[in-house]
Structures are given as structure tokens and as C-alpha cells.
Design an enzyme around this catalytic site. Sequence first.
Site, PDB file in Angstrom:
ATOM      1  N   TRP A  18      -2.782  -2.828  -1.651  1.00 45.00           N
ATOM      2  CA  TRP A  18      -2.469  -4.252  -1.691  1.00 45.00           C
ATOM      3  C   TRP A  18      -3.377  -4.864  -0.618  1.00 45.00           C
ATOM      4  O   TRP A  18      -3.183  -4.640   0.578  1.00 45.00           O
ATOM      5  CB  TRP A  18      -1.004  -4.504  -1.361  1.00 45.00           C
ATOM      6  CG  TRP A  18      -0.567  -5.925  -1.502  1.00 45.00           C
ATOM      7  CD1 TRP A  18      -0.069  -6.518  -2.619  1.00 45.00           C
ATOM      8  CD2 TRP A  18      -0.558  -6.930  -0.488  1.00 45.00           C
ATOM      9  NE1 TRP A  18       0.246  -7.836  -2.362  1.00 45.00           N
ATOM     10  CE2 TRP A  18      -0.051  -8.114  -1.066  1.00 45.00           C
ATOM     11  CE3 TRP A  18      -0.946  -6.957   0.858  1.00 45.00           C
ATOM     12  CZ2 TRP A  18       0.099  -9.301  -0.342  1.00 45.00           C
ATOM     13  CZ3 TRP A  18      -0.805  -8.138   1.571  1.00 45.00           C
ATOM     14  CH2 TRP A  18      -0.285  -9.299   0.965  1.00 45.00           C
ATOM     15  N   CYS A  53       0.841  -1.180   0.000  1.00 42.56           N
ATOM     16  CA  CYS A  53       0.000   0.000   0.000  1.00 42.56           C
ATOM     17  C   CYS A  53       0.880   1.234   0.000  1.00 42.56           C
ATOM     18  O   CYS A  53       1.859   1.312   0.720  1.00 42.56           O
ATOM     19  CB  CYS A  53      -0.956   0.101   1.186  1.00 42.56           C
ATOM     20  SG  CYS A  53      -2.193  -1.187   1.255  1.00 42.56           S
ATOM     21  N   ASN A 103      -2.093   2.440   5.500  1.00 41.20           N
ATOM     22  CA  ASN A 103      -1.229   1.322   5.139  1.00 41.20           C
ATOM     23  C   ASN A 103      -0.916   0.593   6.435  1.00 41.20           C
ATOM     24  O   ASN A 103      -0.414   1.188   7.378  1.00 41.20           O
ATOM     25  CB  ASN A 103       0.053   1.879   4.496  1.00 41.20           C
ATOM     26  CG  ASN A 103       1.150   0.835   4.377  1.00 41.20           C
ATOM     27  OD1 ASN A 103       0.879  -0.350   4.269  1.00 41.20           O
ATOM     28  ND2 ASN A 103       2.392   1.274   4.390  1.00 41.20           N
ATOM     29  N   GLU A 153      17.113 -18.723  -5.124  1.00 39.32           N
ATOM     30  CA  GLU A 153      16.804 -17.397  -5.658  1.00 39.32           C
ATOM     31  C   GLU A 153      16.335 -17.488  -7.117  1.00 39.32           C
ATOM     32  O   GLU A 153      15.402 -16.786  -7.517  1.00 39.32           O
ATOM     33  CB  GLU A 153      18.039 -16.485  -5.511  1.00 39.32           C
ATOM     34  CG  GLU A 153      17.887 -15.082  -6.055  1.00 39.32           C
ATOM     35  CD  GLU A 153      16.767 -14.261  -5.430  1.00 39.32           C
ATOM     36  OE1 GLU A 153      16.185 -14.684  -4.419  1.00 39.32           O
ATOM     37  OE2 GLU A 153      16.441 -13.206  -5.989  1.00 39.32           O
ATOM     38  N   LYS A 163       6.171  -4.899  -3.355  1.00 40.81           N
ATOM     39  CA  LYS A 163       7.605  -4.709  -3.173  1.00 40.81           C
ATOM     40  C   LYS A 163       8.004  -4.668  -1.713  1.00 40.81           C
ATOM     41  O   LYS A 163       9.017  -5.203  -1.311  1.00 40.81           O
ATOM     42  CB  LYS A 163       7.983  -3.392  -3.854  1.00 40.81           C
ATOM     43  CG  LYS A 163       9.448  -3.058  -3.796  1.00 40.81           C
ATOM     44  CD  LYS A 163      10.196  -3.879  -4.801  1.00 40.81           C
ATOM     45  CE  LYS A 163      11.689  -3.700  -4.721  1.00 40.81           C
ATOM     46  NZ  LYS A 163      12.375  -4.900  -5.215  1.00 40.81           N
ATOM     47  N   LYS A 196      12.706 -16.188  -8.381  1.00 45.72           N
ATOM     48  CA  LYS A 196      12.515 -15.204  -9.454  1.00 45.72           C
ATOM     49  C   LYS A 196      11.496 -15.709 -10.469  1.00 45.72           C
ATOM     50  O   LYS A 196      10.608 -14.997 -10.883  1.00 45.72           O
ATOM     51  CB  LYS A 196      13.835 -14.903 -10.190  1.00 45.72           C
ATOM     52  CG  LYS A 196      14.854 -14.053  -9.508  1.00 45.72           C
ATOM     53  CD  LYS A 196      14.477 -12.613  -9.290  1.00 45.72           C
ATOM     54  CE  LYS A 196      13.680 -12.395  -8.063  1.00 45.72           C
ATOM     55  NZ  LYS A 196      14.151 -12.168  -6.803  1.00 45.72           N
ATOM     56  N   GLU A 239       7.904 -15.797  -9.047  1.00 41.51           N
ATOM     57  CA  GLU A 239       7.356 -14.458  -8.811  1.00 41.51           C
ATOM     58  C   GLU A 239       6.797 -13.823 -10.071  1.00 41.51           C
ATOM     59  O   GLU A 239       5.719 -13.241 -10.039  1.00 41.51           O
ATOM     60  CB  GLU A 239       8.444 -13.521  -8.261  1.00 41.51           C
ATOM     61  CG  GLU A 239       8.768 -13.712  -6.806  1.00 41.51           C
ATOM     62  CD  GLU A 239       9.884 -12.762  -6.359  1.00 41.51           C
ATOM     63  OE1 GLU A 239       9.685 -12.083  -5.348  1.00 41.51           O
ATOM     64  OE2 GLU A 239      10.949 -12.704  -7.009  1.00 41.51           O
TER      65      GLU A 239
HETATM   66  C1  G6P Z   1       8.767  -8.864  -0.739  1.00 36.16           C
HETATM   67  C2  G6P Z   1       9.394  -8.567  -2.081  1.00 36.16           C
HETATM   68  C3  G6P Z   1      10.672  -9.373  -2.238  1.00 36.16           C
HETATM   69  C4  G6P Z   1      11.611  -9.096  -1.068  1.00 36.16           C
HETATM   70  C5  G6P Z   1      10.937  -9.374   0.277  1.00 36.16           C
HETATM   71  C6  G6P Z   1      11.787  -8.891   1.435  1.00 36.16           C
HETATM   72  O1  G6P Z   1       8.281 -10.152  -0.729  1.00 36.16           O
HETATM   73  O2  G6P Z   1       8.503  -8.868  -3.130  1.00 36.16           O
HETATM   74  O3  G6P Z   1      11.316  -9.014  -3.450  1.00 36.16           O
HETATM   75  O4  G6P Z   1      12.744  -9.900  -1.187  1.00 36.16           O
HETATM   76  O5  G6P Z   1       9.692  -8.674   0.331  1.00 36.16           O
HETATM   77  O6  G6P Z   1      11.913  -7.494   1.343  1.00 36.16           O
HETATM   78  P1  G6P Z   1      13.056  -6.626   1.962  1.00 36.16           P
HETATM   79  O7  G6P Z   1      12.724  -5.239   1.535  1.00 36.16           O
HETATM   80  O8  G6P Z   1      12.988  -6.786   3.450  1.00 36.16           O
HETATM   81  O9  G6P Z   1      14.343  -7.103   1.421  1.00 36.16           O
END
Ligand code: G6P
Length: 610
Positions: free
Chosen positions: A74, A2, A100, A483, A605, A487, A490
Site C-alpha cells: 500500500w 502492507c 511495512n 457510518e 484494512k 460505507k 469507501e
Molecule cells: C482503516 C479501515 C477502516 C477502519 C479504520 C480503523 O481505515 O479501512 O475500516 O475502520 O482503518 O481501523 P481499526 O482497525 O483501528 O478499527
Amino acid sequence: MCGIIGYIGNKTLTPLLITGLKRMEYRGYDSAGLSIFQEGAIKTYKKKGRVADLEAITNEVESTSNVGIAHTRWATHGFPNDINAHPHNTANNTISLVHNGIIENYASIKQKLIQEGYQFISDTDTEVLVVLIERFYNNVNDIENAVRLALNEIRGTFGIALISIYEPDKLIAARRGSPLILGIGEDEYLVASDAAAIIEHTKNVVFLNDDEMAILTKDSFITKTISNVQTNNEIHTLEIELEQIEKGGFEHFMLKEIYEQSTTITDAIRGRLLIDEGNVKLGGLRQVQDKLRNAKRIIITACGTSYNAALVGEYLIEQLAHIPVEVEYASEFRYRSPILYEDDVVFVISQSGETADTLAAVQEAKNRGTTVIGIVNVVGSSIARYTDAGIYIHAGPEIGVASTKAFTSQLTVLTLLALYLGRMKNLSIVEGIKIARELSELPKKVEEILQSTDKIEKIAKEYSSSRNYLYLGRGFNYPVALEGALKLKEISYIHAEGYPAAEMKHGPIALIDENMPVVFIAPKDEIYEKILSNVEEVRARKGKVIAIVTKNDNQMNHLADHVIEISETLPILTPILSVIPLQLLAYFTAKELKRDIDKPRNLAKSVTVE
Ligand code: G6P
């Protein structure tokens, strides 16, 4: 998760709010809305869908005052639809609020308010808060006090901004647990979840603290605690440029960020690597130097991609500094009553510096008196501020929801950290120089990978109709397998699993048939021979093998269906290179499938709720 924005000043309001939302859209994108004043009344426009859908219904709308709020959502409570979209208003449109976070005790408050005769139209926790504020306003006749009283009643997290017809020249904002930044312009003030929505208006900002509120008028701002004690927050200058948050000719932010990696790795290293001494200078760790020297154990906690980086960190620190390391998901760490000793040091890794679970893990460790150190990207974020010390990764704003450049910068900083700790312990200067030299060569080697992406694009297309993918790696490249799979999941929505290559035979091997692409991360290192056997096992079951290998690997050339080459480097540094083809594989697969790459479904994000 959000994005909220509020503005008070002289600029034309609706386009300003819409642009602000667009800049924060990566925080949430299932519905959006805004509230402004027209002829003294609050007018709210909201719509399921993207900010562009809201723009379509508001581009003719003019505000008759200079204050407004907006939100991109969100969903947490209630489906993404027009009614649940923010802002939420009282029944007679006296107050309008964007939020938020999550109000945990909203159900019991709602019950009480219903008994008192208040009515609700949405399924959200936010509507409960705005009605609660109205209820207090009816007693105290003062909007600021009403907000304060309501916030004292609620449990959970919030970043809020609100306007009211009671005091139409005031914008009120408050936070607990969710980020909120005040922009201090000339004759104008902004409040937003994210600096991205502010920087085209001003670079002067105040980071609001937890349990603080801000009262903004056109020519003044005051910050106070929710218990009404005035606070004096320092004004910081943001060092972000507008072009950093724009696509700059790339089709997607994700691709731009993948291509930025040779620069961002250089930025993570800059001024820190003492090549001739085989050592590292980390100014942010100076005050915890002794703590680190005496650390008997290191715990690293994080979420998502940052967690995968932490796993590489475990291998790095154990190998170079011989300090035992444990890695744990922040969401588990915070609730499991972790046993922490006096000579433990906790590291937290977070791109955004705002992830709710990671932030809670910081609190948990700090409450137990443990030293907590952050490895964070966003300068001034909550985690950066609440930790005892830290290392910024300096990757610049990352907008694509799927993290790419932040991951390689995290790995770079973790390598610097491991080298720093190693040299504090027993790592020799000769070994230190070797690592430092190789690290400084990495940006060039990243560039090489990025210069020949055609092959990866072709492979991505060939397997884009696969329903599953398996990613296998060993040692330092096991977390890279995780990872790579993350990716792909996602952004392409193809199911993918990452596994330690040798564990494959204890389960995932059952899935392998001629339709299963298996990605091996197999650079030349001491366990390379072992991984060759795992490749043979997959081939024997007709699986399709895509291998990430060191240049001129003749053996794998014969075994794999496809090979993608990376330059030779030290085994401990291979993850920084080997992950890049996997980012590209995910990107081109998602592109082929016409997915919304920068805003994949259901994700956000920055996850500022539990
Ligand atoms: C969300 C994002 C990921 C990220 C995770 C942790 O799930 O979509 O890309 O890795 O949060 O976020 P941070 O900001 O703590 O690294």
C-alpha cells in the site's frame, strides 16, 4: 497496510509465499513482490497490481533454497509501480528487504549515502534502509549486527524481513510500531504481518514486541532487542480456523461478514450478560474496576469506523452511567497535548489493534499516567497488549476492507460497557434487566433484516448513478448516519455525507434537488417526530427519501419514497440494527457499479502508518 511474509523451512517456497500474500492482500494491494534464492543468488520478482499478477509471473519459478520473503504493498513513498514495489535490494543484490511502515528520516540518510557513492533506483524509504544495512555490513561483516546498527539510525516505524547472500540460511525480522508475528512450526518458521498468513502452517506464534528482532534459521529461532539483549517471548496458540478467513461460498468477504452479524453479536455477548441481575460481567476490566467506578470523565479515541462506534458509545455511557464522555479522532488526540486528569479513563477502539494513530494515542495517554483500556478485535495485537486492560469484541477475522461485523460487535460491547458502568452507578436493576433482555434478542432481529435484502438491492440499483448521497440521523442514530455514508464512500466511490438531521438546514439542504437520495435513519424513538419534520423539508425540495424505520411505521410509509424496516427495540440499541441496511445499501450499490468491493481503491484494512 502492507503485508509482509518470510519463510524458512522445507515447503515449496513460491506458492507458499503467494498464498501468504493473498491471505494478507486486504492490507495493501497496489503491487507485490518476492525474493528467493536461485543457485546462491537472490532473485526478486515484483509487479504493479494484485498478488495474482505476481503469481502469473512466478508460477513457474522454483527456488533452490528454503528461505524467502514477500510483500504486498500500500504505497506511502513513490507511485505504485514495478520499481517501487518490494522487496528492495542492494545494487548488487546482496541483501533483499521487505518493509511495512515509514522511515521518517529516510531523506537525510539517503543524502548522506548518495554522497558516499551509493545509488538508488526507487522513490521509496525502504531502499534507503537496505542500502544503509549494506553500508554497515561493509564495516562489521555480520548481517545481524549490520541490521541492528541500521535500525538504530532510523526514525519511524517498521516491520521488516530480510535475506542476504552473506548468510543465506538466515531470515532476519524486526519491528517497531508495525505488527510482526513469528510462526513456530515443525522444522519451519514464518514471519508475517498478520496471523492470516500463518495459520495454515502453524497455530503457535510469538508476538514480536517493539524494538525486537528475530533471527530465524531452519531449526532455531532467537528473539533479541535491537540493542542485543536476548528476550524470551511466550508462545501463544492462535484460535483462528482456516475457514474463518475464507469466503465460504459468498461472492465477497464483505457480504459474508454482513451475514455473520447475528453470530458475531452473540459471540460478543456470550458469557458476559447476567440477565437476571440486569448486569454484565467483563473479566478484562476486573483490575481497573475501581478506576472506572471513580472515573470523572471518559475519553474514547479511535479512527474510521471504530470512531463512529465510539460516538455511539458516548451516547450510551452518558445515558446509562451519567459519566461525561469525549470522543476524539486518535490522529488528533495524539498531537494536541490533550489535558488528562488523574481520574480520567481513556478507551481506545480498534478492530485490527494495529492502527498507527490509535496506537500512538495509547502511548500518549500512558505517558501521562492515564489508565487506557482497549476495545479490540484482533487477539494479541499491539493495542491489546499495550493497554492496561481490555474487552475483546470476538468478531473473528474481518477481511473486507470496509468494516461491518466489527462495527456491530463494537456497538454491542459498548452497550455492555455502558450497562456495566451504569449498574456501578445509579442504573436500577429493573432498567438493567430490560436492557440486558433486549440485547439478548438482537441476534434474532439481525437475522430478520438479513432475510429480506431484495428491497435494499432494488433501491441500491435505482440510485447507483447518483453522484451524491446524504445520510441523516439524530441522537443514537447520528453516528449511524456517519457510518452509512462512510460505507458508501469507501466501496462505491459515490460522495456521501453523514449529518445530524437537524443540522441539514445549516448547509447540506443547499445540495438537495430531485437527484439527491437522502437516507434517514428514523426508528421510533423520542425524537422521531422531529425527524419527520426533517423528512418534510427534504421532500419540499424534491429530494428522494429512503427511510430506515421501525416495523409498521405508517407515517413514514406515506412520506418516504422507500422504507426499509427493522424490528422494534430499545432506542439505545437501534444503531446495532439500523446500520445493517446501510451496509447492504453500500454493498449492492458497489456491486451494481462493479467496484472491487473487498479491496476498494486507495484503502487498506489496517492502517499501520500515520
Ligand atoms: C482503516 C479501515 C477502516 C477502519 C479504520 C480503523 O481505515 O479501512 O475500516 O475502520 O482503518 O481501523 P481499526 O482497525 O483501528 O478499527
